[in-house]
Motif scaffolding. Structure first.
Motif, mmCIF file in Angstrom:
data_model
loop_
_atom_site.group_PDB
_atom_site.id
_atom_site.type_symbol
_atom_site.label_atom_id
_atom_site.label_comp_id
_atom_site.label_asym_id
_atom_site.label_seq_id
_atom_site.Cartn_x
_atom_site.Cartn_y
_atom_site.Cartn_z
ATOM 1 N N TYR A 177 30.618 24.133 26.442
ATOM 2 C CA TYR A 177 30.879 25.512 26.944
ATOM 3 C C TYR A 177 32.108 25.956 26.755
ATOM 4 O O TYR A 177 33.082 25.371 26.547
ATOM 5 C CB TYR A 177 30.483 25.642 28.461
ATOM 6 N N SER A 178 32.159 27.411 26.437
ATOM 7 C CA SER A 178 33.669 27.976 26.534
ATOM 8 C C SER A 178 33.658 29.326 27.339
ATOM 9 O O SER A 178 32.562 30.004 27.352
ATOM 10 C CB SER A 178 33.956 28.134 25.127
ATOM 11 N N GLY A 203 34.631 21.654 20.046
ATOM 12 C CA GLY A 203 34.256 23.020 20.618
ATOM 13 C C GLY A 203 33.313 22.858 22.019
ATOM 14 O O GLY A 203 32.304 21.764 21.866
ATOM 15 N N GLY A 204 33.884 23.247 22.864
ATOM 16 C CA GLY A 204 33.332 23.282 24.351
ATOM 17 C C GLY A 204 33.494 22.025 25.132
ATOM 18 O O GLY A 204 33.058 21.988 26.286
ATOM 19 N N ASN A 232 34.274 22.309 29.342
ATOM 20 C CA ASN A 232 34.592 23.691 28.954
ATOM 21 C C ASN A 232 36.110 23.398 28.190
ATOM 22 O O ASN A 232 36.746 22.996 28.847
ATOM 23 C CB ASN A 232 34.854 24.477 30.295
ATOM 24 N N ASP A 233 36.099 24.127 27.096
ATOM 25 C CA ASP A 233 37.364 23.862 26.036
ATOM 26 C C ASP A 233 38.481 24.787 26.653
ATOM 27 O O ASP A 233 39.494 24.594 26.076
ATOM 28 C CB ASP A 233 36.753 23.796 24.738
ATOM 29 N N ASN A 234 38.080 25.925 27.405
ATOM 30 C CA ASN A 234 39.364 26.678 27.755
ATOM 31 C C ASN A 234 39.551 26.589 29.125
ATOM 32 O O ASN A 234 39.327 27.593 30.014
ATOM 33 C CB ASN A 234 38.656 28.121 27.452
ATOM 34 N N VAL A 249 33.613 30.016 19.667
ATOM 35 C CA VAL A 249 34.710 29.142 19.631
ATOM 36 C C VAL A 249 36.002 29.574 18.521
ATOM 37 O O VAL A 249 37.133 29.462 18.688
ATOM 38 C CB VAL A 249 34.391 27.624 19.365
ATOM 39 N N TYR A 276 43.219 27.177 18.466
ATOM 40 C CA TYR A 276 42.535 25.854 18.648
ATOM 41 C C TYR A 276 42.147 25.283 17.420
ATOM 42 O O TYR A 276 42.080 24.178 17.144
ATOM 43 C CB TYR A 276 41.537 26.221 19.823
#
Length: 511
Positions: A234-235, A337-338, A359-361, A474, A499
């Motif tokens: 997820y992001s 990603g994610g 969660n990548d963010n 992403v 990123y």
């Protein structure tokens, strides 16, 4: 207590995250506050799921999953939930090559052209000098992530990525600056089949994963989405809500980032790191080889941090090396990603930590690592999550405001300088290759030659600016420009999530 009751109690404790050893002699923060801290953190940072393991004195003292691995099914994260560990793969590659050096099969200072005579960097001097150690230490003078938009999640083979590295124009001097380079780790990893006859993935499997009993770990990204207990990526970047994103495929850059694992398996890797290369009485890798991965070949910074008890940060062979509260700490992060993760160990304290998230963010995964280090190393308590969260929320609000403004400009339905067909056709970038732009109703559509699953739409705003939105969030969304000359389109400059890669790409129109 009869045996059945004892077994039921044991299963309940284990499934709910109390690890394989008592936490009674651990710092009070670990005993009394860690659960609450993590639950608050994943809520504040919008992290669907997190798993963590802490190893101390050769034993697992905390291993647990938090939140959910999938927001639709609500299935919980546990110690067996798989996550992409991305760049935490790099230590496996560095360890493999250090092992080969101790066996006399290579020298880390061997030039790459010894193994690949046709290999080229941008300039001839660097080509002649660049060694395996340089590749593992991010020494070639490129910027951090330079080339990754071209190489990551593409159909390019490993060999073609190596060939295209000659087009990476370094802004820095060779061996002078640190520029984090995923393709460099690919090149280093490709030495393994030349000298052993084994692929990188087979070597890592047979020398590390299998001997360590990391039985659920995948050495390649293939089939990750089909695993029965895998976290969904997820992001919250470039969107107003938490969004599901596609799984990355890192196979063509495998030595840099392809491994998929869980905290249960990673506890074995941590225990080995903290026991001089041994696991369950077996020497997995020699102490000599292990030490080679921990020597700082590149210094990243040498100034005192304003927030953390650290002064020096260097880079070994797939590891960051840092002082923290007077102790030597080895660590690395991983981003797919994610998903983002970290891996950390402190030999002097016989302490190891691995944290995996989907969660990548968010910065909670790193704040949590530091919070645990603080607890074990006697640093006065500062809530690292709350220390970092306000700035993150400000940046998130500013990005939302910017996107809202862009969307409002699109809704004005202004007309571009030329008709839409004038912008269509093929465009070329020396490093990336070709993109194709076509008209789709009242907007433009970009197709990327070597990224079959990636597209982007372009809608006109005003004053020559277009809103570019990738179908995979992403990669982001940005205001971009065409360059016009003599009433014709000359080029397009695209952007992507930093990123992925920091610098924009210039595509020249060819037809």
């Amino acid at each position: 207590m009869n045996k059945i009751c004892f077994l039921l109690l044991f299963c309940f404790i284990f499934q709910n995250g109390i690890a394989q050893s008592s936490t009674g002699n651990q710092p009070s923060f670990i005993r009394d506050s860690l659960d609450t801290y993590i639950n608050n953190g994943i809520r504040n940072w919008q992290v669907p799921g997190l798993s963590i393991v802490i190893v101390k004195d050769g034993k697992v003292v905390w291993m647990k999953g938090y939140g959910v691995r999938d927001m639709e099914t609500k299935k919980p994260v546990d110690e067996n939930t798989l996550f992409m560990i991305a760049s935490n793969t790099k230590l496996f590659t560095g360890s493999s090559l250090a092992l080969l050096e101790t066996e006399g099969k290579i020298s880390l200072d061997d030039p790459i052209t010894k193994f690949f005579p046709d290999y080229r960097l941008y300039d001839s001097t660097s080509t002649k000098l660049v060694s395996i150690r340089d590749m593992l230490s991010h020494h070639i003078g490129t910027k951090t992530f330079e080339g990754d938009f071209t190489f990551w999640n593409t159909s390019l083979s490993r060999e073609e990525i190596m060939r295209r590295m000659r087009y990476l124009k370094p802004p820095f001097h060779f061996r002078q600056e640190f520029g984090y380079c995923n393709s460099c780790f690919l090149v280093a990893g490709q030495v393994i089949p030349v000298v052993t006859g084994e692929t990188w993935e087979h070597f890592v499997q047979t020398h590390f994963l299998s001997p360590l009993g990391m039985d659920h770990t995948l050495v390649l990204s293939t089939g990750v989405a089909d695993q029965p207990n895998v976290a969904t990526p997820y992001s919250t970047a470039y969107t107003n809500h938490i969004a599901k994103v596609p799984f990355d495929n890192w196979n063509n850059l495998a030595p840099a980032a392809s491994i998929v694992s869980n905290v249960k398996d990673l506890s074995h890797w941590l225990i080995m790191q903290l026991d001089s290369g041994r696991y369950q009485g077996r020497q997995i890798i020699s102490w000599d080889a292990l030490q080679k991965t921990r020597i700082a070949n590149t210094w990243i910074r040498s100034d005192m941090s304003e927030k953390y008890p650290t002064h020096l940060t260097g880079y070994g062979l797939g590891l960051n090396i840092q002082d923290y509260a007077g102790k030597q700490v080895y660590w690395h992060t991983g981003g797919a990603g994610g998903m983002v993760s970290n891996f950390c160990f402190v030999p002097e304290e016989k302490l190891g930590i691995a944290i995996l998230t989907n969660n990548d963010n968010q910065g909670f995964f790193e704040g949590l690592r530091r919070q645990i280090l603080d607890a074990y190393l006697g640093v006065p308590y500062v809530n690292r999550s709350q220390q970092d969260l306000p700035n993150f929320l400000r940046e998130t609000e500013a990005a939302l405001h910017q996107r809202t403004g862009w969307n409002a400009r699109v809704q004005m339905l202004n007309k571009p300088q030329l008709s839409l067909p004038a912008y269509t056709g093929d465009y070329q970038n020396t490093l990336y290759g070709k993109i194709h732009i076509s008209q789709e109703k009242n907007h433009l559509l970009i197709q990327f030659e070597t990224k079959p699953d990636l597209t982007a739409t372009m809608e006109y705003m005003d004053e020559g600016e277009w809103l570019l939105r990738y179908n995979n969030i992403v990669y982001g969304q940005f205001a971009v420009n065409f360059e016009l000359t003599g009433g014709k389109v000359k080029s397009l400059t695209t952007k992507q999530n930093p990123y992925v890669e920091y610098d924009p790409y210039l595509f020249i129109k060819t037809e």
